[in-house]
Write an enzyme that holds these catalytic residues in place. Sequence first.
Site, PDB file in Angstrom:
ATOM      1  N   ARG A 181       0.811  -1.219   0.000  1.00 61.11           N
ATOM      2  CA  ARG A 181       0.000   0.000   0.000  1.00 61.11           C
ATOM      3  C   ARG A 181       0.844   1.268   0.000  1.00 61.11           C
ATOM      4  NH1 ARG A 181      -4.594  -0.189   4.283  1.00 61.11           N
ATOM      5  NH2 ARG A 181      -5.150   1.638   3.067  1.00 61.11           N
ATOM      6  N   CYS A 182       2.147   1.133   0.127  1.00 66.42           N
ATOM      7  CA  CYS A 182       3.063   2.280   0.205  1.00 66.42           C
ATOM      8  C   CYS A 182       3.637   2.602  -1.175  1.00 66.42           C
ATOM      9  CB  CYS A 182       4.186   1.963   1.185  1.00 66.42           C
ATOM     10  SG  CYS A 182       5.497   3.191   1.237  1.00 66.42           S
ATOM     11  N   GLY A 183       3.438   3.828  -1.614  1.00 64.97           N
ATOM     12  CA  GLY A 183       3.957   4.259  -2.910  1.00 64.97           C
ATOM     13  C   GLY A 183       5.465   4.177  -2.996  1.00 64.97           C
TER      14      GLY A 183
END
Length: 121
Positions: free
Chosen positions: A9-11
């Site tokens: 979920r982390c760019g």
Amino acid sequence: MIEVLHNPRCGKSRTCLAFLDEKKIDYTIIKYLDNPLSINEIETLLKKLNFKPIDLVRQKESIWIENFKGKNLDDKAIIEALHQFPILIERPIIVGKNHAVIARDLTKSEDLFNKLLGNQS
């Protein structure tokens, strides 16, 4: 082979994987939120990063602010918090045999990244 502590979920974490793919670097993904690191694994990671436990904490996370901010925690308590709440661990982290780097900005960590890749065997 290197490992990447990854949060899908982390760019920044996704960017790190894209960078490694672009460079054709083999890696294994460690989804540390699904399978939290043990206390021993966190201690080993801290040694490879050459960090104090507080340096690995995402101090703007609500869990940290609500439960730990402002408390006088020793290193053992911080490591326990990282184990109990893996979302508090900075990401992404590229881990080699002898070194690890926080790979939030790959251009700023290029020297460390090269050192890591030079020691991945």
